[in-house]
Design a protein around this motif. Structure first.
Motif, short mmCIF file in Angstrom:
data_model
loop_
_atom_site.label_atom_id
_atom_site.label_comp_id
_atom_site.label_asym_id
_atom_site.label_seq_id
_atom_site.Cartn_x
_atom_site.Cartn_y
_atom_site.Cartn_z
N THR A 189 114.29 12.22 7.72
CA THR A 189 114.81 13.10 8.75
C THR A 189 113.93 13.08 9.99
N GLU B 43 116.18 23.04 8.12
CA GLU B 43 115.17 23.37 9.12
C GLU B 43 115.75 24.27 10.22
N SER C 186 112.70 14.92 13.09
CA SER C 186 112.59 16.25 13.71
C SER C 186 111.47 16.22 14.74
N SER D 41 121.21 19.71 18.00
CA SER D 41 119.83 19.24 17.96
C SER D 41 119.72 17.87 18.62
N PRO E 230 116.90 15.26 18.09
CA PRO E 230 115.62 14.81 17.52
C PRO E 230 115.07 13.57 18.24
N ASN F 146 107.89 21.39 8.46
CA ASN F 146 108.93 22.43 8.38
C ASN F 146 109.33 22.66 6.92
N HIS G 157 109.19 17.35 10.47
CA HIS G 157 110.11 17.60 9.35
C HIS G 157 109.33 17.96 8.08
N ARG H 295 115.29 19.72 15.55
CA ARG H 295 115.22 19.57 14.10
C ARG H 295 116.44 18.82 13.57
N GLY H 296 116.20 17.92 12.64
CA GLY H 296 117.25 17.00 12.22
C GLY H 296 117.98 17.38 10.95
#
Lengths: 399, 399
Positions: A328, A342, A330, A293, A295, A122, A119, A337-338
């Motif tokens: 987050t 992203e 990720s 997603s 994660p 990113n 995260h 990805r959370g």
């Protein structure tokens, strides 16, 4: 799986290996503590006769400390497995779909970390293209900040699109155009600590009672304009949603995994080789019902034990009800990805949903749900429940 | 000055124009609410018989709202001026030097702003030499962040030198070498607000009960290393000290002044031309008894009304007990700077004290006191009291 007189639905995430705590009410009755089991909730106030469960939040029970947590968990297991208790306990089981859930914990201080390397990288790539994605401190300490405890609300709370200052020359004031989500895991502190006394990372389970799912709603345009040099403020403080069920740390023993390899030698207070608190939780992020997603929490660079040790390394005191969240979550893959910033590469690559519409950030009416599961001590999977919220249009008023 | 049956010391800052609220105890008695008057404290719990003043914090009274605040203030004035009440009230006056003061408010959320232009410019010059001292957002919004509510303590609390990560290659862990002070004014919220409902800046006095003096102790080395990109965290969260007496906003009517001219057109929600809440308070910063600075609050660029409007502009809810502080108060002159990092130019120009020793940052054993006064409605000056703390060496332990 342990025998029980309960009829548990096949594959329930709320079997005897879970037994999470929440605060519920039914029409005309006050909020009180309950335990989720199968599709039911066990009215703990009624079943135990202990007023600590009738206070409308978990705080008073959490303040009793780990011996009391263990004792009640053992008692609940006995009640739900031994047929002799059935007549006593069964009348206090209520169908979960008939109850209203409340904020489980009166939050004291809320801290949010930034502990997923994927995260952070990113965001670094998106926000500071051309520079190294990680800032120099990131690998040496769990970066974090204090959020607004007073706007932590239970799952289901409407997400009123907040207004704020958006970047521009000059900046303008109006509803955020970049409303985002952050899929996180939260840790709830039960046992306080004294001012001036750091909590070593081996003591996590002495202080942290349990775990919930968190959605740290974010207004990215507001955040981008306001955050230098003192960090996120109004871009976050309008709402943080938490799942209604707090899963005891004791239920996550089978989820413990080593943390990822670290690239730098950690300072002694963060060296967790003897106290690995990686947790193999799997999150799922859904937008209008569609899975966008998954994660993986096991990938988190910093563990909750390190976060707690860091948070108290300067002697800062803990209080019952403190909530600290992971930041987050990720993973390395795009579909892990959370957050939407992203997933959409900073709003440049919209997601296409099943109905053919596209999203960069959230639109009014969108519903976001984050859920999580973990391996249970009985070989099955336990559920951390979910945190959900639907976006409501910003009300029209004179600004 | 109004007539009173009280014998007030000449020049007291605690006359009838002040009447600040605090929480006190005497040996063997529980903490309860009192009013500072002259050199005494009026035991409000005993004098009124109202249990709201026996709770050990001001929160329950603050939650009653501005009509109740006004009513009690009028009643106190009547009691202390009309001789008919003397026999009833006088037995509840205790010498202030015989009482112990406690944290007056159970702090809900703590927000710290950064609203002195001189302070922000000084720090910008020191931390980012060669760049414009103010960041682009600074003139458009009151920059602020959430601090740790759980480590707000009353004046007199020892300041244990915190440990933390200090910059270096690699960073090291140990006691801060740049322990600093921040002289600030704090605003205490009484009336809560609903999630989703901003508080316009004209409503300051509906929500804010009163004012105290704040010292936001800071570990500059820890802060410098940790703060990017999410803001100050452990460099601040070890302790924030507040003065024991909360001066009602109603006592500051004569201190209201226009805010300084602004350089950019403010967005409507921050446009305070009709609601000027500049406050002509004078702070004094003392190090080991020696006056080192007199920061003028009237120079603050952002007023508390703007801070409150900004803090809630995204719909963030207020709770009784919320505390928001101004940020370090610094004036244009060198002897008006409210922190040591400014007074010592980032540690490069030590101050020489009266005993011949020099200081850049605080040494163990140093005592720092911040006090403040304001013009009172009776033509005299009222005191906001003081916040003090002595630095204690970092305890030796295995880190």
């Amino acid at each position: 799986m342990r025998n029980t007189w309960l009829e548990l639905p096949a594959g329930t995430g709320f079997g005897l290996a879970n037994l999470p705590y929440g605060v519920f009410s039914t029409p005309g009755t006050p909020p009180r503590t309950g335990i989720a089991v199968g599709d039911d909730v066990l009215d703990l106030a009624a079943a135990t006769g202990d007023d600590v469960h009738a206070t409308g939040s978990l705080n008073a029970f959490l303040a009793r400390g780990p011996a009391a947590w263990r004792e009640l968990r053992a008692q609940l297991t006995e009640w739900l497995t031994d047929d002799r208790y059935r007549a006593r306990v069964e009348p206090h089981l209520l169908p979960r779909d008939g109850v209203t859930m409340h904020l489980p914990v009166e939050v004291a201080d809320y801290v949010d970390f930034y502990s997923s390397r994927h995260h952070a990288e990113n965001l670094g790539r998106i926000l500071r293209p051309g520079s190294p994605p990680l800032l120099p401190n990131w690998e040496h300490l769990p970066v974090g900040y204090h959020g607004r405890a007073g706007t932590v609300r239970v799952s289901g709370t409407p997400v009123v699109r907040p207004a704020g200052q958006r970047p521009g020359t000059p900046p303008t004031f109006g509803p955020t155009e970049r409303l985002d989500v952050e899929a996180e895991i939260g840790f709830v502190v039960g046992t306080p600590s004294e001012l001036g006394t750091p909590v070593p990372l081996g003591d996590l389970a002495e202080h942290v009672f349990g775990v919930c799912v968190v959605n740290d709603w974010s207004a990215r345009d507001v955040q981008a304009w306001e955050y230098a040099p003192l960090g996120p403020f109004l871009g976050k403080s309008f709402l943080t949603s938490v799942s209604p069920w707090v899963v005891p740390l004791a239920a996550l023993e089978a989820a413990r995994v080593p943390a990822p390899a670290r690239d730098v030698t950690l300072l002694p207070y963060l060296d967790d080789r003897e106290h690995p608190w990686g947790l193999d939780l799997t999150l799922e992020l859904r937008l209008n019902g569609q899975l966008v997603s998954c994660p993986p929490f096991a990938d988190m660079y910093w563990t909750p034990a390190q976060q707690l040790a860091h948070l108290t390394a300067n002697g800062a005191a803990l209080r019952t009800g403190d909530l600290f969240a992971s930041g987050t979550v990720s993973g390395p893959r795009h579909d892990q990805r959370g957050s939407l910033v992203e997933l959409s590469e900073g709003g440049t690559r919209p997601l296409t949903l099943a109905d053919g519409t596209t999203r960069t950030f959230l639109e009014d009416g969108d519903e976001v749900t984050v859920s999580a599961t973990a391996p249970g001590t009985d070989g099955g999977r336990i559920s951390l429940g979910e945190v959900t919220g639907r976006v409501v249009a910003h009300p029209i008023r004179e600004e």
